[in-house]
Design a protein around this motif. Structure first.
Motif, PDB file in Angstrom:
ATOM      1  N   TYR A  78      -9.449   0.837  -0.025  1.00  0.00           N
ATOM      2  CA  TYR A  78      -9.459   0.249  -1.357  1.00  0.00           C
ATOM      3  C   TYR A  78     -10.516   0.928  -2.229  1.00  0.00           C
ATOM      4  CZ  TYR A  78     -12.841  -2.852   1.078  1.00  0.00           C
ATOM      5  OH  TYR A  78     -13.858  -3.353   1.849  1.00  0.00           O
ATOM      6  N   PHE A  79     -10.113   1.110  -3.471  1.00  0.00           N
ATOM      7  CA  PHE A  79     -10.914   1.838  -4.456  1.00  0.00           C
ATOM      8  C   PHE A  79     -11.199   0.912  -5.622  1.00  0.00           C
ATOM      9  CE2 PHE A  79     -10.040   6.262  -2.961  1.00  0.00           C
ATOM     10  CZ  PHE A  79      -9.067   5.982  -2.025  1.00  0.00           C
ATOM     11  N   GLU A  80     -12.294   1.208  -6.287  1.00  0.00           N
ATOM     12  CA  GLU A  80     -12.632   0.415  -7.467  1.00  0.00           C
ATOM     13  C   GLU A  80     -11.577   0.597  -8.547  1.00  0.00           C
ATOM     14  OE1 GLU A  80     -16.617   0.258  -8.199  1.00  0.00           O
ATOM     15  OE2 GLU A  80     -16.421  -0.965 -10.000  1.00  0.00           O
ATOM     16  N   GLU A  81     -11.255   1.850  -8.756  1.00  0.00           N
ATOM     17  CA  GLU A  81     -10.243   2.162  -9.774  1.00  0.00           C
ATOM     18  C   GLU A  81      -9.220   3.091  -9.153  1.00  0.00           C
ATOM     19  OE1 GLU A  81     -10.680   1.185 -12.990  1.00  0.00           O
ATOM     20  OE2 GLU A  81     -12.742   0.466 -12.878  1.00  0.00           O
ATOM     21  N   ARG A  82      -8.077   3.191  -9.798  1.00  0.00           N
ATOM     22  CA  ARG A  82      -7.051   4.112  -9.333  1.00  0.00           C
ATOM     23  C   ARG A  82      -7.549   5.555  -9.370  1.00  0.00           C
ATOM     24  NH1 ARG A  82      -0.695   4.115 -10.978  1.00  0.00           N
ATOM     25  NH2 ARG A  82      -0.199   6.072  -9.901  1.00  0.00           N
ATOM     26  N   GLU A  83      -8.424   5.829 -10.311  1.00  0.00           N
ATOM     27  CA  GLU A  83      -8.898   7.209 -10.474  1.00  0.00           C
ATOM     28  C   GLU A  83     -10.124   7.501  -9.631  1.00  0.00           C
ATOM     29  OE1 GLU A  83      -6.623   5.473 -13.417  1.00  0.00           O
ATOM     30  OE2 GLU A  83      -8.756   4.991 -13.186  1.00  0.00           O
ATOM     31  N   SER A  84     -10.654   6.510  -8.944  1.00  0.00           N
ATOM     32  CA  SER A  84     -11.875   6.728  -8.155  1.00  0.00           C
ATOM     33  C   SER A  84     -11.634   7.779  -7.085  1.00  0.00           C
ATOM     34  CB  SER A  84     -12.332   5.432  -7.470  1.00  0.00           C
ATOM     35  OG  SER A  84     -12.488   4.403  -8.387  1.00  0.00           O
ATOM     36  N   ARG A  85     -12.687   8.552  -6.861  1.00  0.00           N
ATOM     37  CA  ARG A  85     -12.531   9.639  -5.904  1.00  0.00           C
ATOM     38  C   ARG A  85     -12.713   9.144  -4.464  1.00  0.00           C
ATOM     39  NH1 ARG A  85     -15.773  14.251  -4.275  1.00  0.00           N
ATOM     40  NH2 ARG A  85     -17.532  12.897  -4.768  1.00  0.00           N
ATOM     41  N   ASP A  86     -13.658   8.214  -4.298  1.00  0.00           N
ATOM     42  CA  ASP A  86     -13.964   7.751  -2.941  1.00  0.00           C
ATOM     43  C   ASP A  86     -13.674   6.269  -2.789  1.00  0.00           C
ATOM     44  OD1 ASP A  86     -16.718   9.870  -3.336  1.00  0.00           O
ATOM     45  OD2 ASP A  86     -15.056  10.235  -1.949  1.00  0.00           O
ATOM     46  N   PRO A  87     -13.186   5.880  -1.626  1.00  0.00           N
ATOM     47  CA  PRO A  87     -12.901   4.460  -1.429  1.00  0.00           C
ATOM     48  C   PRO A  87     -14.191   3.648  -1.316  1.00  0.00           C
ATOM     49  CG  PRO A  87     -12.452   5.712   0.595  1.00  0.00           C
ATOM     50  CD  PRO A  87     -12.830   6.707  -0.450  1.00  0.00           C
ATOM     51  N   ILE A  88     -14.106   2.398  -1.756  1.00  0.00           N
ATOM     52  CA  ILE A  88     -15.234   1.473  -1.550  1.00  0.00           C
ATOM     53  C   ILE A  88     -15.277   1.116  -0.081  1.00  0.00           C
ATOM     54  CG2 ILE A  88     -16.239  -0.753  -2.121  1.00  0.00           C
ATOM     55  CD1 ILE A  88     -14.412  -0.895  -4.535  1.00  0.00           C
ATOM     56  N   GLY A  89     -14.062   0.938   0.480  1.00  0.00           N
ATOM     57  CA  GLY A  89     -14.008   0.513   1.866  1.00  0.00           C
ATOM     58  C   GLY A  89     -12.644   0.743   2.483  1.00  0.00           C
ATOM     59  N   VAL A  90     -12.575   0.407   3.770  1.00  0.00           N
ATOM     60  CA  VAL A  90     -11.319   0.565   4.508  1.00  0.00           C
ATOM     61  C   VAL A  90     -11.191  -0.593   5.490  1.00  0.00           C
ATOM     62  CG1 VAL A  90     -12.382   2.031   6.295  1.00  0.00           C
ATOM     63  CG2 VAL A  90      -9.919   2.133   5.898  1.00  0.00           C
ATOM     64  N   ILE A  91      -9.966  -1.030   5.664  1.00  0.00           N
ATOM     65  CA  ILE A  91      -9.669  -2.044   6.670  1.00  0.00           C
ATOM     66  C   ILE A  91      -8.803  -1.388   7.737  1.00  0.00           C
ATOM     67  CG2 ILE A  91      -8.625  -4.305   7.110  1.00  0.00           C
ATOM     68  CD1 ILE A  91      -8.929  -4.861   4.068  1.00  0.00           C
ATOM     69  N   VAL A  92      -9.314  -1.377   8.965  1.00  0.00           N
ATOM     70  CA  VAL A  92      -8.531  -0.806  10.071  1.00  0.00           C
ATOM     71  C   VAL A  92      -7.549  -1.864  10.536  1.00  0.00           C
ATOM     72  CG1 VAL A  92      -8.637   0.158  12.397  1.00  0.00           C
ATOM     73  CG2 VAL A  92     -10.501   0.589  10.793  1.00  0.00           C
ATOM     74  N   LEU A  93      -6.279  -1.543  10.485  1.00  0.00           N
ATOM     75  CA  LEU A  93      -5.243  -2.547  10.732  1.00  0.00           C
ATOM     76  C   LEU A  93      -4.736  -2.555  12.164  1.00  0.00           C
ATOM     77  CD1 LEU A  93      -3.265  -1.882   7.452  1.00  0.00           C
ATOM     78  CD2 LEU A  93      -4.665  -3.891   7.930  1.00  0.00           C
ATOM     79  N   GLU A  94      -5.626  -2.808  13.106  1.00  0.00           N
ATOM     80  CA  GLU A  94      -5.184  -2.954  14.488  1.00  0.00           C
ATOM     81  C   GLU A  94      -5.567  -4.343  14.952  1.00  0.00           C
ATOM     82  OE1 GLU A  94      -3.318   0.518  14.775  1.00  0.00           O
ATOM     83  OE2 GLU A  94      -3.398  -0.867  16.458  1.00  0.00           O
ATOM     84  N   GLY A  95      -4.657  -4.973  15.659  1.00  0.00           N
ATOM     85  CA  GLY A  95      -4.958  -6.303  16.181  1.00  0.00           C
ATOM     86  C   GLY A  95      -5.059  -7.343  15.091  1.00  0.00           C
ATOM     87  N   CYS A  96      -4.222  -7.201  14.067  1.00  0.00           N
ATOM     88  CA  CYS A  96      -4.281  -8.184  12.998  1.00  0.00           C
ATOM     89  C   CYS A  96      -2.894  -8.735  12.717  1.00  0.00           C
ATOM     90  CB  CYS A  96      -4.864  -7.570  11.722  1.00  0.00           C
ATOM     91  SG  CYS A  96      -3.879  -6.227  11.032  1.00  0.00           S
ATOM     92  N   THR A  97      -2.886  -9.845  12.024  1.00  0.00           N
ATOM     93  CA  THR A  97      -1.623 -10.404  11.571  1.00  0.00           C
ATOM     94  C   THR A  97      -1.703 -10.536  10.060  1.00  0.00           C
ATOM     95  OG1 THR A  97      -2.375 -12.688  11.681  1.00  0.00           O
ATOM     96  CG2 THR A  97      -1.436 -11.764  13.664  1.00  0.00           C
ATOM     97  N   VAL A  98      -0.552 -10.537   9.441  1.00  0.00           N
ATOM     98  CA  VAL A  98      -0.510 -10.661   7.993  1.00  0.00           C
ATOM     99  C   VAL A  98       0.283 -11.925   7.694  1.00  0.00           C
ATOM    100  CG1 VAL A  98       0.049  -9.507   5.838  1.00  0.00           C
ATOM    101  CG2 VAL A  98      -0.484  -8.154   7.866  1.00  0.00           C
TER     102      VAL A  98
END
Lengths: 291, 158
Positions: free
Chosen positions: A48-68
């Motif tokens: 996830y990024f602050e803006e669509r144009e942002s160069r670097d992500p603010i953070g990341v969620i690793v999607l293993e062992g999760c439910t939605v």
């Protein structure tokens, strides 16, 4: 714990195409207000990024062992990513409309490495079956038509490919696909990773006669008309969308309702799909009821 | 960059594809070889101090290059910084080969290519899309030209 963060961030924005992008609002980690962020889903990583144009992500969620799951929220079109470990975080998100929410829930539910691995194993198995059936039916093959050769030379055709390296990546030959598939769904390019031993003759027909279709797997869910049978949440209490027997209860994790069926005990691919299918079925059912 | 560390640590405890005590050296000048428990889980390589519960670190194995450096040594480098190599010393050559193989196959993108290959082959042989019966033919992650068609203008600012 350290992470190769720079390279992970690079993965987010490198030229390999993402699986899904879009704006979502996400509940903050410290500040509990909802913030609008630009999301990029690639493989099992949700950046996830602050803006669509942002160069670097603010953070990341690793999607293993999760439910939605859908969730209760002041926000409309809300869903949550829940993890099954002690003191795990719940990521609360909301989409801009119903369609976007459904699309994100589907995409995120299928984002795990485990899921991809299951699909690959399943297709690998199917291909082997097809090849074996082909060998068994050599007599019935059309005269002069292409024959399926021994599969031993083709096991793990991509074994030599290097992760991420472009030198071994596919070159496509533009052979058009026949059959009932719509072109929009299935691109007609073929990735030729290594020489296959199946000659691509001028004829697009399969030169091997089929005595039976590939093994039919039970699948209670189809993409067809919404024959919404409200799902009680527990298989066995109702029938599947097409009246088929409900799947046996997959191994359950504590505390989760619509849980991810990808746990060490879940091996059967068709059950996995029925499970995913029912999740979406439930979403649709709820939405229809709310109309 | 933030990441869900707790969940990643939990992932490091899951059954692994492969785990062994290897000599590991970081990519920075001055890094020395240290004995580590190296564990491959999905597309992550976790490394622990021997007999410790929590990993020291994790490497996401996407966009990386794995190479044999010598008989018993392999390296992992990431495509954004290929000069910086993580080195791993195995006990014997065969083990080294097995690790290289396992790591190459551990990437999500590698699996995706496999999937596309099988899907295409099955379709070529049977005229049918094997993913259709599961209702996932439209999933972007399974397309030959995977993902969204972003214009170069859109991606250049990312």
């Amino acid at each position: 714990m350290k992470l190769n963060e720079r390279s992970v961030a690079h993965y987010a924005t490198c030229e390999s195409p993402p699986d899904k992008t879009g704006f979502l609002v996400k509940k903050g980690e410290r500040n509990t207000a909802y913030h609008r962020r630009w999301f990029i889903l690639k493989g099992n990583m949700l950046f996830y990024f602050e803006e669509r144009e942002s160069r670097d992500p603010i953070g990341v969620i690793v999607l293993e062992g999760c439910t939605v799951e859908l969730c209760e929220s002041a926000e409309e079109f809300a869903f949550a990513i829940k993890f099954d470990c002690a003191k795990a975080r719940i990521y609360k998100m909301a989409a801009e409309n119903q369609a976007a929410m459904e699309s994100w829930v589907k995409a995120l539910s299928r984002a795990s490495f485990d899921y991809m691995r299951l699909v690959v194993k399943e297709l690998e198995r199917q291909l082997e079956e097809i090849q074996e059936a082909g060998r068994g039916d050599l007599v019935a093959a059309a005269p002069g038509g292409p024959l399926v050769k021994s599969k031993s030379a083709r096991r793990n055709p991509l074994a030599r490919t290097r992760s991420g390296a472009s030198s071994a990546s596919s070159t496509s030959s533009s052979s058009s696909s026949g059959g009932a598939l719509s072109a929009a769904v299935f691109s007609s390019q073929r990735s030729v990773q290594e020489e296959t031993h199946l000659p691509s003759g001028p004829s697009r027909e399969n030169g091997v006669a089929w005595s039976k279709p590939p093994a039919a797997l039970t699948n209670g869910f189809g993409d067809g008309p919404l024959s919404c049978v409200p799902w009680d949440g527990y298989p066995g209490s109702g029938s599947g969308a097409d009246g088929s027997r409900p799947p046996p209860v997959p191994p359950r994790r504590r505390g989760a309702s619509l849980e991810s069926p990808v746990s060490p005990g879940t091996v059967c691919f068709s059950k996995l799909h029925e499970w995913y299918g029912q999740e979406v079925e439930l979403l649709r059912g709820e939405w229809l009821q709310s109309q | 960059m933030r990441f869900n560390e707790k969940e990643l640590v939990s992932l490091s405890r899951q059954p692994s594809e492969r785990a062994a005590e290897l000599g590991m050296k970081g990519p920075k000048k001055g890094d020395v070889v240290k004995k580590r428990l190296v564990k491959l889980v999905v597309n992550f390589l976790f490394y622990f101090r021997i007999d410790e519960e929590e990993p020291i670190g994790a490497l996401l194995l996407e966009q990386c290059r794995v190479e044999r450096e010598s008989g018993q040594v392999f390296s992992i480098a990431f495509l954004d910084e290929t000069e910086k190599k993580y080195m791993f010393e195995c006990d014997y050559e065969e083990q080294c080969g097995e690790w290289i193989d396992a790591i190459i196959k551990a990437s999500y993108e590698f699996m995706r290519k496999n999937l596309i290959f099988y899907r295409t082959e099955i379709h070529r042989l049977t005229g049918q899309d094997p993913l259709e019966q599961y209702g996932i033919s439209d999933e972007t992650r399974f397309q030959v030209n995977s993902g969204l068609q972003l214009t170069s203008k859109e991606t250049s600012s990312m």
